[in-house]
Structure formats: structure tokens, C-alpha cells
Scaffold this active site. Structure first.
Site, PDB file in Angstrom:
ATOM      1  N   TYR A  32       0.870  -1.187   0.000  1.00  0.00           N
ATOM      2  CA  TYR A  32       0.000   0.000   0.000  1.00  0.00           C
ATOM      3  C   TYR A  32       0.904   1.235   0.000  1.00  0.00           C
ATOM      4  O   TYR A  32       0.853   2.088   0.860  1.00  0.00           O
ATOM      5  CB  TYR A  32      -0.971   0.001   1.182  1.00  0.00           C
ATOM      6  N   LEU A  33       1.758   1.244  -1.023  1.00  0.00           N
ATOM      7  CA  LEU A  33       2.891   2.158  -1.048  1.00  0.00           C
ATOM      8  C   LEU A  33       2.456   3.616  -1.181  1.00  0.00           C
ATOM      9  O   LEU A  33       1.495   3.942  -1.873  1.00  0.00           O
ATOM     10  CB  LEU A  33       3.826   1.784  -2.210  1.00  0.00           C
ATOM     11  N   HIS A  37       7.386   5.460   1.276  1.00  0.00           N
ATOM     12  CA  HIS A  37       8.082   4.265   0.767  1.00  0.00           C
ATOM     13  C   HIS A  37       8.941   4.631  -0.451  1.00  0.00           C
ATOM     14  O   HIS A  37      10.081   4.189  -0.580  1.00  0.00           O
ATOM     15  CB  HIS A  37       7.076   3.197   0.332  1.00  0.00           C
ATOM     16  N   LYS A 149      10.385   7.150  10.291  1.00  0.00           N
ATOM     17  CA  LYS A 149       9.047   7.204  10.911  1.00  0.00           C
ATOM     18  C   LYS A 149       8.900   6.107  11.954  1.00  0.00           C
ATOM     19  O   LYS A 149       8.315   6.310  13.000  1.00  0.00           O
ATOM     20  CB  LYS A 149       7.985   7.038   9.835  1.00  0.00           C
ATOM     21  N   ASP A 150       9.454   4.919  11.648  1.00  0.00           N
ATOM     22  CA  ASP A 150       9.461   3.816  12.617  1.00  0.00           C
ATOM     23  C   ASP A 150      10.803   3.864  13.336  1.00  0.00           C
ATOM     24  O   ASP A 150      11.668   3.015  13.119  1.00  0.00           O
ATOM     25  CB  ASP A 150       9.247   2.486  11.893  1.00  0.00           C
ATOM     26  N   MET A 184       3.085  10.367   6.549  1.00  0.00           N
ATOM     27  CA  MET A 184       2.445   9.420   5.637  1.00  0.00           C
ATOM     28  C   MET A 184       2.455   8.027   6.253  1.00  0.00           C
ATOM     29  O   MET A 184       3.440   7.610   6.863  1.00  0.00           O
ATOM     30  CB  MET A 184       3.170   9.395   4.306  1.00  0.00           C
ATOM     31  N   ARG A 187      -1.887   3.413   6.886  1.00  0.00           N
ATOM     32  CA  ARG A 187      -3.105   3.363   7.713  1.00  0.00           C
ATOM     33  C   ARG A 187      -3.900   4.671   7.660  1.00  0.00           C
ATOM     34  O   ARG A 187      -5.036   4.701   8.145  1.00  0.00           O
ATOM     35  CB  ARG A 187      -2.738   3.027   9.153  1.00  0.00           C
TER      36      ARG A 187
HETATM   37  P1  AMP Z   1       5.627  -0.322   6.203  1.00  0.00           P
HETATM   38  O1  AMP Z   1       5.128  -0.650   4.841  1.00  0.00           O
HETATM   39  O2  AMP Z   1       4.699   0.546   7.003  1.00  0.00           O
HETATM   40  O3  AMP Z   1       6.118  -1.527   6.956  1.00  0.00           O
HETATM   41  O4  AMP Z   1       6.908   0.575   5.983  1.00  0.00           O
HETATM   42  C1  AMP Z   1       7.978   0.132   5.201  1.00  0.00           C
HETATM   43  C2  AMP Z   1       9.132   1.092   5.369  1.00  0.00           C
HETATM   44  O5  AMP Z   1       8.707   2.404   4.978  1.00  0.00           O
HETATM   45  C3  AMP Z   1       9.593   1.196   6.834  1.00  0.00           C
HETATM   46  O6  AMP Z   1      11.010   1.291   6.856  1.00  0.00           O
HETATM   47  C4  AMP Z   1       8.955   2.486   7.284  1.00  0.00           C
HETATM   48  O7  AMP Z   1       9.658   3.129   8.325  1.00  0.00           O
HETATM   49  C5  AMP Z   1       8.996   3.305   6.022  1.00  0.00           C
HETATM   50  N1  AMP Z   1       8.010   4.382   6.060  1.00  0.00           N
HETATM   51  C6  AMP Z   1       6.683   4.274   6.319  1.00  0.00           C
HETATM   52  N2  AMP Z   1       6.101   5.484   6.319  1.00  0.00           N
HETATM   53  C7  AMP Z   1       7.080   6.389   6.079  1.00  0.00           C
HETATM   54  C8  AMP Z   1       7.115   7.805   5.968  1.00  0.00           C
HETATM   55  N3  AMP Z   1       6.027   8.566   6.122  1.00  0.00           N
HETATM   56  N4  AMP Z   1       8.310   8.396   5.696  1.00  0.00           N
HETATM   57  C9  AMP Z   1       9.434   7.641   5.543  1.00  0.00           C
HETATM   58  N5  AMP Z   1       9.464   6.301   5.636  1.00  0.00           N
HETATM   59  C10 AMP Z   1       8.305   5.680   5.903  1.00  0.00           C
END
Ligand code: AMP
Length: 282
Positions: A32-33, A37, A149-150, A184, A187
Site C-alpha cells: 500500500y505504497l 516508501h 518514521k518507525d 504518511m 493506515r
Molecule cells: P511499512 O510498509 O509501514 O512496513 O513501511 C515500510 C518502510 O517504509 C519502513 O522502513 C517504514 O519506516 C517506512 N516508512 C513508512 N512510512 C514512512 C514515511 N512517512 N516516511 C518515511 N518512511 C516511511
């Protein structure tokens, strides 16, 4: 762009690439990029010969009452976005190929995983490091880029890389925000208009704390009380945590004398949002 769903086929590809002495950049995601991402792909792209993105909603990192079943998905949109960023390989395994019958081994994250999200999501970071180590073994990246963000997730993964002598280099990319400041997140799509409006208080609370620190405030209790009150003034916000910890050790501090991370998790209805800011004394 090549697509692999079979872990063994992906691993055969990455072994060949590495045997030729070529480099692999890797961005693991749950799909759900969004632009956050994509920013990580843009960081990795110029630093590697081959760019791999994985899309895997990892059941191991979700608790029994969390949103695994309703996590948003958009396979076709994700493929197009990866192609637009020059991704060479998209890896989208299924839970049963990643965790076949008989799968039983887990990595345990250390004390960096105890506070913040680790306290409210029992076992979450064990699930994260287990899948990330598996993905590293399959993709064999030279560089892997994660989002700030994480924040805690990155610290926990960096510790795993150090502790287990992994040869991959890990890098954190900055938080990407919507124009109005909301971090961003896949969710965000679940937020009602009203919830989304009130969720702007998260970034504003972080920005105010940053201003307070720039103005000389060093007392953590004061900064936390202000941030909590600012967010709690929004009736739809249900605070999971608002904490200020040493930015490296993730341990409590009373005064900001070194970089400290103001990290928060807030629920709006069933949707849990996280955000953070590293506060640095002048
Ligand atoms: P996720 O798909 O939520 O597991 O995120 C995958 C990667 O994208 C993880 O390393 C997250 O920290 C990063 N990520 C998610 N949202 C953001 C954002 N708003 N800005 C930068 N990186 C992000």
C-alpha cells in the site's frame, strides 16, 4: 521489473548477482505504497546496481487483536509505483512460503524493543527482526533503507545487524509528510475527515516541543505534559504513549542534554498512528 513470489527463486537470483560482485539495495515494505516508501527507494536507487523491494504483510509482527486482516492492499498500484522508481525486482511472498509448516525459529529483539511500541505491542519487534533477518538472507542486500518514521524499529534492526555481524549496511530515510504535516502511513486511509483533522495535532505537538527546546526548555516532564495536553485536547485522540527517551539508548531522561526522541502513538478509533521527532539541545 522482475517479480518473484518464491523465496528460493529470489535467493537464487540474489546469489548470482552477488557472485558477480554486483550490489543489491533493498527496501522492505508491507505494501500500500505511498511517497514515504518511494523516498526510501530513491535513496537506495543510486547506491546499488540492483534495487529490490519486498511487499509482505508479516503475520508474525501483528498481535491477535491487531489489524492484520484489514491491512490495506493494492497490488496493482504498488507494482506501478515500484516500476516508476526503477525497481529491478519486486518480491511478494505469501505467508505460507515464508512460514511453511514446521517453521519454528524466532529472533528475540533486545532491550531497545522494550519501551514505546514494544510495550504496547507484545512480541511485535521479535516478529519484525525475524522477518527482516529472513528477508536479508533471501535478498542478500549490500544496503537496506528503512524509514525514520518507525524510529524504534530502525534502532532495533540496526542493533540486530551489529549484534549478529550481518554484512548489510542499514540506513534511515527521513519521515515524509503530507502537505499539512501528517506523517504518511498506509493506515491514514482509514481516518475519517474529522479524525484526520485531529491527527494533525501529532506533528504539531512534535513541532511545538522542538520550538520549546530551541527556546531553552530542557525539562522532559514539562515537554511531555505539554505534548500530551496538546494532543489530548482533541476528543477523538486516544493516547497510547507519548514518551521522550535518549535517542540512542531509548532509556528515560529527565533533561535534554543529548539528542532525545519524542515518540508518540495515538489511536483514532481503531487506527493507531505513530510519529516522532529527535530533539537536539543547541
Ligand atoms: P511499512 O510498509 O509501514 O512496513 O513501511 C515500510 C518502510 O517504509 C519502513 O522502513 C517504514 O519506516 C517506512 N516508512 C513508512 N512510512 C514512512 C514515511 N512517512 N516516511 C518515511 N518512511 C516511511
Amino acid at each position: 521489473m522482475r517479480k518473484f513470489s518464491d523465496p528460493a527463486a529470489l535467493q537464487a537470483w540474489s546469489s548470482e548477482v552477488r557472485a558477480r560482485g554486483e550490489t543489491i539495495g533493498f527496501v522492505p515494505t508491507m505494501g500500500y505504497l505511498h511517497a514515504g516508501h518511494l523516498s526510501l527507494m530513491r535513496i537506495a536507487r543510486p547506491k546499488c546496481d540492483h534495487l529490490v523491494v519486498s511487499i509482505f504483510v508479516n503475520p508474525l509482527q501483528f498481535g491477535p487483536n491487531e489489524d492484520l486482516d484489514r491491512y490495506p492492499r493494492d497490488e496493482r498500484g504498488d507494482f506501478a509505483k515500484c516500476e516508476s522508481q526503477g525497481v529491478d525486482v519486486l518480491f511478494f511472498p505469501t505467508p505460507s512460503t515464508m512460514y511453511p509448516d514446521g517453521f519454528q525459529t524466532r529472533i528475540t529483539a533486545g532491550p531497545l524493543a522494550s519501551p514505546l511500541c514494544g510495550a504496547s505491542r507484545q512480541g511485535h519487534f521479535d516478529g519484525v527482526v525475524t522477518v527482516v533477518l529472513k528477508l536479508f538472507n533471501l535478498v542478500q542486500p549490500t544496503l537496506s533503507v528503512f524509514g525514520a518514521k518507525d524510529y524504534q524499529q530502525f534502532q532495533v534492526i540496526a542493533a540486530m545487524v551489529r549484534d549478529l555481524n550481518l554484512t548489510v549496511e542499514v540506513e534511515a530515510g527521513p519521515i515524509v509528510r503530507e502537505d499539512d504535516g501528517l506523517a504518511m502511513s498506509s493506515r491514514n486511509v482509514y481516518l475519517s475527515d474529522e479524525q484526520r483533522l485531529q491527527a494533525l495535532s501529532l506533528n504539531r505537538a512534535l513541532a511545538r516541543a522542538e520550538q520549546d527546546v530551541a527556546g531553552g526548555e530542557r525539562r522532559v516532564a514539562t515537554l511531555l505534559a505539554r505534548a500530551r495536553a496538546f494532543i489530548a485536547a482533541n476528543p477523538l485522540a486516544d493516547i497510547d504513549y507519548v514518551e521522550l527517551l535518549d535517542a540512542e539508548k531509548l532509556t528515560p531522561v529527565d533533561h535534554i542534554e543529548r539528542p532525545a526522541v519524542l515518540a508518540l502513538a495515538v489511536r483514532f478509533g481503531p487506527t493507531r498512528l505513530i510519529d516522532n521527532r529527535v530533539l537536539r539541545p543547541a
